[in-house]
Every structure is written in C-alpha cells, then in structure tokens.
Design an enzyme around this catalytic site. Structure first.
Site, PDB file in Angstrom:
ATOM      1  N   SER A 111       0.862  -1.175   0.000  1.00 54.50           N
ATOM      2  CA  SER A 111       0.000   0.000   0.000  1.00 54.50           C
ATOM      3  C   SER A 111       0.906   1.235   0.000  1.00 54.50           C
ATOM      4  O   SER A 111       1.872   1.296   0.765  1.00 54.50           O
ATOM      5  CB  SER A 111      -0.885  -0.027   1.256  1.00 54.50           C
ATOM      6  OG  SER A 111      -1.614   1.167   1.352  1.00 54.50           O
ATOM      7  N   GLY A 114       2.616   3.095  -5.004  1.00 51.97           N
ATOM      8  CA  GLY A 114       2.385   3.815  -6.263  1.00 51.97           C
ATOM      9  C   GLY A 114       1.717   2.978  -7.344  1.00 51.97           C
ATOM     10  O   GLY A 114       1.745   3.340  -8.515  1.00 51.97           O
ATOM     11  N   SER A 183      -1.975  -7.885  -3.790  1.00 52.34           N
ATOM     12  CA  SER A 183      -1.713  -9.304  -4.093  1.00 52.34           C
ATOM     13  C   SER A 183      -0.445  -9.774  -3.375  1.00 52.34           C
ATOM     14  O   SER A 183       0.576 -10.047  -4.011  1.00 52.34           O
ATOM     15  CB  SER A 183      -1.623  -9.546  -5.601  1.00 52.34           C
ATOM     16  OG  SER A 183      -0.895  -8.558  -6.280  1.00 52.34           O
TER      17      SER A 183
HETATM   18  N1  LIG Z   1      -5.513  -4.795   6.307  1.00 49.85           N
HETATM   19  C1  LIG Z   1      -5.274  -4.193   5.127  1.00 49.85           C
HETATM   20  N2  LIG Z   1      -4.155  -4.502   4.427  1.00 49.85           N
HETATM   21  C2  LIG Z   1      -3.937  -3.900   3.247  1.00 49.85           C
HETATM   22  N3  LIG Z   1      -4.767  -2.986   2.666  1.00 49.85           N
HETATM   23  C3  LIG Z   1      -5.897  -2.668   3.340  1.00 49.85           C
HETATM   24  C4  LIG Z   1      -6.194  -3.248   4.592  1.00 49.85           C
HETATM   25  N4  LIG Z   1      -7.375  -2.735   5.009  1.00 49.85           N
HETATM   26  C5  LIG Z   1      -7.803  -1.888   4.081  1.00 49.85           C
HETATM   27  N5  LIG Z   1      -6.920  -1.835   3.058  1.00 49.85           N
HETATM   28  C6  LIG Z   1      -7.166  -1.057   1.823  1.00 49.85           C
HETATM   29  O1  LIG Z   1      -7.384  -2.034   0.813  1.00 49.85           O
HETATM   30  C7  LIG Z   1      -6.551  -1.779  -0.315  1.00 49.85           C
HETATM   31  C8  LIG Z   1      -5.885  -3.076  -0.790  1.00 49.85           C
HETATM   32  O2  LIG Z   1      -6.820  -3.922  -1.376  1.00 49.85           O
HETATM   33  P1  LIG Z   1      -6.349  -5.052  -2.363  1.00 49.85           P
HETATM   34  O3  LIG Z   1      -7.593  -5.654  -2.923  1.00 49.85           O
HETATM   35  O4  LIG Z   1      -5.386  -4.487  -3.324  1.00 49.85           O
HETATM   36  O5  LIG Z   1      -5.590  -6.067  -1.385  1.00 49.85           O
HETATM   37  S1  LIG Z   1      -5.253  -7.609  -1.568  1.00 49.85           S
HETATM   38  O6  LIG Z   1      -4.655  -7.807  -2.916  1.00 49.85           O
HETATM   39  O7  LIG Z   1      -6.482  -8.385  -1.439  1.00 49.85           O
HETATM   40  O8  LIG Z   1      -4.304  -7.906  -0.497  1.00 49.85           O
HETATM   41  C9  LIG Z   1      -5.485  -0.816   0.148  1.00 49.85           C
HETATM   42  O9  LIG Z   1      -5.339   0.096  -0.917  1.00 49.85           O
HETATM   43  P2  LIG Z   1      -3.924   0.720  -1.295  1.00 49.85           P
HETATM   44  O10 LIG Z   1      -3.588   1.655  -0.179  1.00 49.85           O
HETATM   45  O11 LIG Z   1      -4.156   1.399  -2.595  1.00 49.85           O
HETATM   46  O12 LIG Z   1      -2.947  -0.420  -1.397  1.00 49.85           O
HETATM   47  C10 LIG Z   1      -6.053  -0.154   1.385  1.00 49.85           C
HETATM   48  O13 LIG Z   1      -6.664   1.068   1.031  1.00 49.85           O
HETATM   49  N1  LIG Z   2       6.606   7.529  -8.753  1.00 44.15           N
HETATM   50  C1  LIG Z   2       6.212   8.209  -7.674  1.00 44.15           C
HETATM   51  N2  LIG Z   2       7.035   9.097  -7.087  1.00 44.15           N
HETATM   52  C2  LIG Z   2       6.654   9.774  -5.990  1.00 44.15           C
HETATM   53  N3  LIG Z   2       5.444   9.635  -5.404  1.00 44.15           N
HETATM   54  C3  LIG Z   2       4.589   8.761  -5.930  1.00 44.15           C
HETATM   55  C4  LIG Z   2       4.929   8.009  -7.083  1.00 44.15           C
HETATM   56  N4  LIG Z   2       3.882   7.210  -7.376  1.00 44.15           N
HETATM   57  C5  LIG Z   2       2.947   7.477  -6.457  1.00 44.15           C
HETATM   58  N5  LIG Z   2       3.350   8.409  -5.583  1.00 44.15           N
HETATM   59  C6  LIG Z   2       2.594   8.914  -4.437  1.00 44.15           C
HETATM   60  O1  LIG Z   2       2.558   7.875  -3.475  1.00 44.15           O
HETATM   61  C7  LIG Z   2       1.292   7.843  -2.848  1.00 44.15           C
HETATM   62  C8  LIG Z   2       0.708   6.443  -2.979  1.00 44.15           C
HETATM   63  O2  LIG Z   2       0.443   6.202  -4.334  1.00 44.15           O
HETATM   64  P1  LIG Z   2      -0.724   5.226  -4.779  1.00 44.15           P
HETATM   65  O3  LIG Z   2      -0.670   5.140  -6.251  1.00 44.15           O
HETATM   66  O4  LIG Z   2      -2.016   5.632  -4.156  1.00 44.15           O
HETATM   67  O5  LIG Z   2      -0.223   3.862  -4.131  1.00 44.15           O
HETATM   68  P2  LIG Z   2      -0.938   2.443  -3.980  1.00 44.15           P
HETATM   69  O6  LIG Z   2      -2.011   2.363  -5.017  1.00 44.15           O
HETATM   70  O7  LIG Z   2       0.161   1.468  -4.208  1.00 44.15           O
HETATM   71  O8  LIG Z   2      -1.470   2.415  -2.593  1.00 44.15           O
HETATM   72  C9  LIG Z   2       0.445   8.932  -3.481  1.00 44.15           C
HETATM   73  O9  LIG Z   2       0.456  10.059  -2.641  1.00 44.15           O
HETATM   74  C10 LIG Z   2       1.146   9.203  -4.773  1.00 44.15           C
HETATM   75  O10 LIG Z   2       0.992  10.542  -5.176  1.00 44.15           O
END
Ligand SMILES: Nc1ncnc2c1ncn2[C@@H]1O[C@H](COP(=O)(O)OS(=O)(=O)O)[C@@H](OP(=O)(O)O)[C@H]1O
Ligand SMILES: Nc1ncnc2c1ncn2[C@@H]1O[C@H](COP(=O)(O)OP(=O)(O)O)[C@@H](O)[C@H]1O
Length: 279
Positions: A111, A114, A183
């Site tokens: 998470s 990016g 994932s």
């Molecule tokens: N416990 C926990 N662990 C990780 N992430 C959490 C959790 N709870 C909520 N979230 C939110 O769910 C987003 C990740 O969902 P995914 O479907 O990509 O996860 S997975 O592939 O099933 O592990 C993840 O989004 P990203 O921040 O964009 O990664 C979080 O916003």
């Molecule tokens: N290549 C990059 N360089 C610097 N900051 C980034 C880059 N890619 C994403 N970010 C910043 O990192 C944070 C998380 O990005 P995001 O795409 O939401 O991540 P994820 O989907 O893996 O949770 C956001 O604030 C985004 O603007």
C-alpha cells in the site's frame, strides 16, 4: 473400461505449487481425464504454460461420490451439465479490430507503493497511443463485486482469484488490462498467471521500501495500523511476499525515484518490444 461421465466428476484446482495428480476410481481411464475440458480450459495433467513442460498445472480430479475435495467455494466447480460456446468473432478478430494484443499488466506492491498512480499513468500513456486499456483496482473492486471479502489470507486469495478471472476475460476481449492490487501472496499471483496464455501476464513489482510507503501514507492507514486500529495490515502485521522472478521491477529507492510518467514509459516500452501494441 467405462469412463465416468464428466458430470459425475468434481474438479479441484489445488493451490499448492505441487505436481498435478488424478484421484480416480479404477474404472476411469486417465486418457479420458487428460482430454477433459471444462469452461474452455483443459483440465487434467497439462503444463502450466502452453509450450513448456516444466510445471504441471496443480489439479485434482475425483469421482463425485462424496469423496473429500477442497471444501471452499474457490476450489469447487459447482455447475454441471454445462457447455462451452464458441463464436467465430474470436480473440484474434477482436485484436485485429483494436490493433493490439490482449494482455494483463499485474501491478503488485505494498500500500502506498504507487500502484494506482502507475496504473493511471499507464492507462493515460497507452490511451494517447490509441490503445484500449481498462484498470481493475483492488480497492475499487472491493467496493462492488468483492465487497464481501475481508483482508484475511483466505479472502485476499479469493479477491485475487476473482480479479484473475476478470483480467483473463478482459485480455480475451483484446484489451490491455491493468490490475492494481497488493496481491501479497506469491502463490495467488502464480495462480492468476496460470490463467493467461504464456507471455500475456506481465507482473510489475513496485519495489518500494516500507519506510517510503509509510512516509507517504496518503490514506493514513499505516498510522492506524501502527496504532493497532487496523489489524492485519500488509507490511505491518501481515506478510508481503515480493516476486522472485517477475517481468518488470520498478524500484524507488534513495535517489532512484522516477516519476509515474517515467515508470509508465518503461512498461509501455516492454509492451512495444514484445508486440503487444500491434495486432
Ligand atoms: N488490512 C489491510 N491490508 C492492506 N490494505 C488494506 C487493509 N485494510 C484496508 N486496506 C485497503 O485495501 C486496499 C488493498 O486492497 P487489495 O484488494 O489491493 O488487497 S489484496 O490484494 O487483497 O491484499 C489498500 O489500498 P492501497 O492503499 O491502494 O494499497 C487499502 O486502502
Ligand atoms: N513515482 C512516484 N514518485 C513519488 N510519489 C509517488 C509516485 N507514485 C505514487 N506516488 C505517491 O505515493 C502515494 C501512494 O500512491 P498510490 O498510487 O495511491 O499507491 P498504492 O495504489 O500502491 O497504494 C500517493 O500520494 C502518490 O501521489
């Protein structure tokens, strides 16, 4: 030797990276099993990749007489007496129309690494080149189809499995499908890879250290996880297994921090070099 009708078989796909095996009654001939097709896929002993004999698809076929089979929804095919329908307007025809090849760009990482930003930059870059893409973001899919799933290992597996089935359909439609989800488990990603034709599953690892992701923390989730208000948060108290052998690694470490546009261009170059941007 009489064969067991297909409708009387249960087919389970095993999750362990094990060799496939068949568990059949003595009256069942293995040659029948290897020819068995279901939902357009060959089920039976076959290679994981179409032309490579290095890994057998993990499967198990058992006669349906109450013999124990993996008991949860992901492993059991519940439908019987169903038929796969083909249409002359096939994948090749769709690809010709779109002037591209259907494939999957599977972006994995912590998470905050990016993934979503890259997915968007990729979609923009390809769109501007006249290529049709579609993004499946784990967060978004959890708002609808996967809203029944939590973040336990089992539910993450099911989340990945369903998205894997979806990306397979998008790729078959001729679309460049961008999947962006944490994932965290290697075996779940391997399972999704096995659904696609060889080469069409392009795994992209956002190799960003936890400290950077945590410092970004755009949704404040790491803060909540550190405070114990979210349990089982990936990277904090839940595992993330980095890919060992994926197609593309995008590192963001120290000074090596490219912009999302630059990262997207690397992926687009990969697609271009392998002919995915033409029919
Ligand atoms: N416990 C926990 N662990 C990780 N992430 C959490 C959790 N709870 C909520 N979230 C939110 O769910 C987003 C990740 O969902 P995914 O479907 O990509 O996860 S997975 O592939 O099933 O592990 C993840 O989004 P990203 O921040 O964009 O990664 C979080 O916003
Ligand atoms: N290549 C990059 N360089 C610097 N900051 C980034 C880059 N890619 C994403 N970010 C910043 O990192 C944070 C998380 O990005 P995001 O795409 O939401 O991540 P994820 O989907 O893996 O949770 C956001 O604030 C985004 O603007």
């Amino acid at each position: 030797m009489s064969a067991v009708p297909v409708a009387n078989l249960k087919v389970c796909r095993l999750m362990e990276p094990d060799f496939g095996y068949l568990s059949l009654s003595s009256s069942f001939s293995i040659s029948k099993a290897v020819r068995f097709r279901h939902r357009g896929c060959s089920w039976g002993l076959r290679t994981n990749h179409d032309d490579q004999a290095r890994l057998l698809m993990p499967i198990k076929v058992v006669e349906d007489k109450g013999i124990a089979c993996a008991d949860d929804r992901k492993d059991t095919i519940g439908s019987t007496n169903i038929t796969w329908h083909e249409c002359p307007v096939d994948k090749l025809a769709r690809q010709e129309l779109l002037q591209q090849k259907g494939c999957v760009i599977w972006i994995t990482g912590l998470s905050g690494s990016g993934r979503s930003t890259l997915a968007c930059a990729l979609s923009r870059g390809l769109h501007s080149r006249g290529k049709l893409t579609y993004i499946l973001n784990g967060d978004n899919v959890r708002h609808g189809l996967n809203s029944d799933l939590s973040f336990t290992a089992k539910d993450r597996e099911e989340n990945n499995r369903r998205i894997g089935e979806m990306v397979k359909l998008f790729a078959d439609a001729g679309i460049i499908c961008i999947a962006s989800l944490i994932s965290p488990y290697r075996k779940d990603r391997t399972t999704c890879r096995a659904l696609l034709p060889k080469g069409a599953f392009i795994e992209v690892f956002m190799d960003v250290p936890l400290q950077i992701c945590e410092a970004r923390d755009p949704k404040g989730l790491y803060k909540l996880a550190r405070a114990g208000k979210i349990k089982g948060f990936t990277g904090i108290d839940d595992p993330y297994e980095p890919p060992l052998d994926c197609e593309i690694v995008l590192q963001q470490k120290g000074r090596d921090c490219s912009s999302p546009h630059e990262l997207a261009e690397k992926v687009i170059l990969y697609l271009e070099e392998r002919g995915y941007l033409e029919a």
